[in-house]
Structure formats: C-alpha cells, structure tokens
Write an enzyme that holds these catalytic residues in place. Structure first.
Site, short mmCIF file in Angstrom:
data_model
loop_
_atom_site.label_atom_id
_atom_site.label_comp_id
_atom_site.label_asym_id
_atom_site.label_seq_id
_atom_site.Cartn_x
_atom_site.Cartn_y
_atom_site.Cartn_z
N ASP A 199 0.82 -1.21 0.00
CA ASP A 199 0.00 0.00 0.00
C ASP A 199 0.86 1.27 0.00
O ASP A 199 0.60 2.21 -0.76
CB ASP A 199 -0.92 -0.02 1.22
CG ASP A 199 -1.86 1.17 1.27
OD1 ASP A 199 -1.39 2.28 1.65
OD2 ASP A 199 -3.05 1.02 0.94
N TRP A 210 -5.49 1.97 -0.12
CA TRP A 210 -5.38 1.18 -1.35
C TRP A 210 -5.60 -0.30 -1.05
O TRP A 210 -6.22 -1.01 -1.84
CB TRP A 210 -4.03 1.41 -2.02
CG TRP A 210 -3.80 2.84 -2.37
CD1 TRP A 210 -2.77 3.64 -1.95
CD2 TRP A 210 -4.62 3.67 -3.21
NE1 TRP A 210 -2.90 4.91 -2.47
CE2 TRP A 210 -4.03 4.95 -3.24
CE3 TRP A 210 -5.81 3.45 -3.92
CZ2 TRP A 210 -4.57 6.01 -3.97
CZ3 TRP A 210 -6.35 4.51 -4.64
CH2 TRP A 210 -5.74 5.76 -4.67
N ASP A 211 -5.11 -0.77 0.09
CA ASP A 211 -5.36 -2.16 0.47
C ASP A 211 -6.85 -2.40 0.69
O ASP A 211 -7.38 -3.45 0.31
CB ASP A 211 -4.60 -2.50 1.75
CG ASP A 211 -3.16 -2.92 1.49
OD1 ASP A 211 -2.87 -3.38 0.38
OD2 ASP A 211 -2.33 -2.79 2.40
N VAL A 212 -7.51 -1.45 1.33
CA VAL A 212 -8.94 -1.61 1.60
C VAL A 212 -9.73 -1.65 0.28
O VAL A 212 -10.60 -2.51 0.08
CB VAL A 212 -9.44 -0.48 2.51
CG1 VAL A 212 -10.96 -0.53 2.65
CG2 VAL A 212 -8.77 -0.58 3.88
N GLY A 254 -9.10 -4.92 -1.38
CA GLY A 254 -9.85 -6.02 -0.78
C GLY A 254 -11.27 -6.10 -1.30
O GLY A 254 -11.78 -7.19 -1.59
#
Length: 408
Positions: free
Chosen positions: A153, A182-184, A187
């Site tokens: 991220d 960005w990870d969220v 996901g």
C-alpha cells in the site's frame, strides 16, 4: 491427518454461526493470505454468510503477530481481518500439506472450488494443477504489480501521486496516508472479482484464474475520479491545498472552544442550508456580485472559496462546538467535528453499541470489544440476521481436525 474434506464437521465458534447465513450461504472459500487486502476480501464475504477457511502455517503466517496488539499480546490486526473464518494449520512448504490443501480447495460441491491467495502459487496449488483436479476451479491471486515488482500500500501510494497532493500548502515532501486505503479498496475489488467469477461459473460451468495487482487498483482509482485525465490534459499535477475540497466548497474551521469542524456544501440544498443557518444570505449575495460569481454552481463556490470561508469563519469562531451542533441540528448542513479515534469511540454513535452494525464480541486473546458486522443491510436478512456477521477471529489451527477429517 488425511486429505479428505469433511463438510459435515463442526466449525469453530467464530465461523459456526456465520456459515450458511446471509446471501452468500453455501459458498465456501479457501484462502492462503497475509496482510490486508486479501484477508479483508474474504472476511467481507464471510460476513455475508460464506464459509471461509484459512490455511495457516503452524506457527502463524507472516502477519499473525503484527501490530497493534491487545494487552495480552494477540494481534488486533490479524484478528479483525480474519473474523468469522475457520483456521486450518498446514505447512504449505511441504508437498504433503500442499496436496491436502489442494484436495480441500477442489472438494466436490457446487459452492466449493474457490481459492484466494496473495502468496506465491507453487506445485499443487497453481491454477493449472488445481484445474486438473477440478476443471471449474476459481483461483483469485493478488500480486503487487503486473510487471512482477513488489508493492505494498505505502509504495503504491507513493507511486500514484496521492502523497504529493496530500497536506497543507508549502509542504515540500510527501504526506502519507495513515490508513492503508489502497489495500482496503483492493480487498473490496477482490471480493467483486471473486463473485463475478463465481456467477460466470454458475452460468457457464467454467472456472478461471482471476489475477489482480495492487498497483492497478490504485492507478485505476486515480483514473476513475478524473485525476489522471486532469494531469494528462493540463500537463500539470494537482497541487496540495490543505483541507480544501477540490472543485467545491469545503474546508475546516476552528471554534471558540478550540475544537475544529469540517463544513462541506456539495449540493445546492447543503449550500442554502449552510448560509441560512449562519444568516449570511445578504452578505453572500454581495460577495457574489463583487466577484461576478454564480454561487448556485459549486465550481464558482470553489473559485471564491477563500472569501466565502472568511465570512463563515467569523460565524464559527464566535461559537463553541455545542452551540454549533445545536444550530446545525435538523438542517441539511453537511458537517462534522474533527475527532481522534478515542473521541470517536467515546462520543460518536457510529462506533457505539447504539449502532446495530456493532456488537460487543469476545475475541480469543483480546477479550470483548466492539466488532462490526457488514455495513450492507439486506431486506431479506434483517433484524438479528443482518447483524450475524459480527464474529470473532478463529484460534490458530482450531478447525484443522474438523475440516480435514482427522489427526496425525
């Protein structure tokens, strides 16, 4: 242990109530994941009723002990990203355990045959090997970048330009996000891709390998809101501008008692409500005349934002937070006080048990803490069923015997 998957065994407490409830009941997902994006995706699906089985190293995976920690030492990070799942311990460095994992992934059944990973695919766990066992298998794999480069991220955030747009004017260096957005987003994109592949399989009988790169998620997101095209067409990057909202009216203001609030007027209704509560109709009309501005248009409110903020700042600075909250109550004004996380937990209804999305759940090694179910509310699963996704994390390896059907 054997390689047999036994769907009739009892899941752990964290997954027992989740399996079969919600719109994704009957769907089973096997994962070998670490960090945020991939486990967040499957946790989100578990909240909607999917049965999710983690494959964990016997000693715990790469992120099993990551900060933050509960006082007793358990990782809050790992626990909250893996709520409602089952945990099976296998050492995927061993061929024998990869064989067991492959048998579990490819077990017969309409809702089975789905594998999610962001770790290297090796041997029996490659898409080709799994498809040879079960032709309709779905494998969704996440990597950092489509060119093979490593990315997380924080490096993706650096690469996409956001860190150079964030922060107050005059700051020369980058300002990172405290939240791994960005990870969220990634996901949620993984969950979308998996459900799309599962629907196609139901319609056509075909499985497939769905690939996704974290850097592509960030770059696509920047393009989707026009930032990339803006730079392409103007030849310049958008400058950082503090807490101003680009293209409309919105910024922060200090109150008389040292608090700070965010005021936003994106729509005409919000704008009219804001100036009415503040009693600024006549002064705003004079301002519009002076600047030849049509303040019914948000881009015009943005153009003369500093003059508008000067008038509104006087009103806010003359009142304390309680007085402002009382003035805005029941109106269309869009606003919020700035709070830290502890204040949000103590004061804000959105993070309290008054919000039915949250329940107090006892997590292994952590104890009872507020835990959210899915923010999605389905009319077919209302009442207690709508809150069924607030589950604890599994105990590492607690479901190994039950899922694999025996012991060593």
């Amino acid at each position: 242990m054997t390689g047999r998957a036994d769907s009739g065994t009892q899941p752990s407490a964290g997954a027992r109530d989740a399996a079969g409830q919600g719109p994704l009941g009957g769907l089973r997902i096997v994962e070998s994941t670490a960090f945020i994006a991939a486990p967040l995706s499957t946790m989100s699906l578990a909240q909607l009723g999917a049965e999710v089985i983690r494959l964990d190293a016997p000693e715990g995976g790469l992120d099993y002990r990551r900060y933050p920690h509960a006082p007793a030492g358990a990782s809050l990070y790992w626990s909250f990203l893996n709520r409602g799942k089952r945990s099976v311990t296998l050492d995927l460095r061993r061929q024998e355990d990869r064989e067991r994992a492959a048998a579990l992934i490819c077990a017969p059944g309409e809702g089975n045959g789905i594998f999610v990973t962001n770790l290297p695919l090796k041997g029996e766990l490659t898409f080709e090997a799994l498809a040879a066992r079960r032709p309709d298998v779905i494998v969704l794999s996440l990597d950092g970048s489509p060119d093979g480069a490593t990315a997380i991220d924080y490096t993706v955030n650096a690469a996409c330009g956001v860190a150079m747009m964030t922060g107050p004017q005059g700051v020369a260096g980058p300002v990172n996000n405290a939240m791994p957005f960005w990870d969220v987003i990634c996901g949620k994109t993984i969950a979308l891709g998996l459900l799309a592949a599962e629907r196609e399989r139901r319609l056509t009988g075909r499985g497939q390998h769905v690939k996704l790169s974290l850097s592509d998620v960030a770059m696509a997101s920047m393009a989707n809101v026009g930032i990339l095209a803006e730079a392409e067409l103007t030849g310049a990057s958008r400058p950082r501008d503090g807490n101003w909202i680009y293209g409309t009216f919105g910024t922060d203001f200090p109150t008389s008692d040292g608090a700070r609030i965010m005021l936003v007027a994106v729509t005409g209704k919000q704008w009219q409500a804001l100036i009415a509560v503040m009693g600024l109709e006549a002064r705003m009309q004079a301002l519009a005349t002076a600047f030849a501005a049509d303040l019914t248009r948000e881009e015009e409110r943005y153009r003369i934002r500093h003059a508008i903020a000067a008038l509104m700042g006087e009103w806010v600075a003359a009142r304390n937070l309680d007085e402002i909250a009382a003035a805005f109550a029941g109106t269309a004004v869009c606003w919020s006080p700035f709070r830290d996380v502890a204040q949000m937990l103590a004061q804000d209804w959105r993070a309290s048990i008054r919000n039915p999305m949250f329940q107090t759940v006892d997590h292994p090694g952590i104890g009872p803490v507020l835990t959210p179910a899915s923010p999605l509310r389905f009319s077919n699963h209302d009442g207690e069923g709508a809150r069924a996704g607030a589950h604890p994390a599994p105990v590492l390896g607690a479901d190994t015997a039950g899922v694999l059907g025996g012991g060593d």
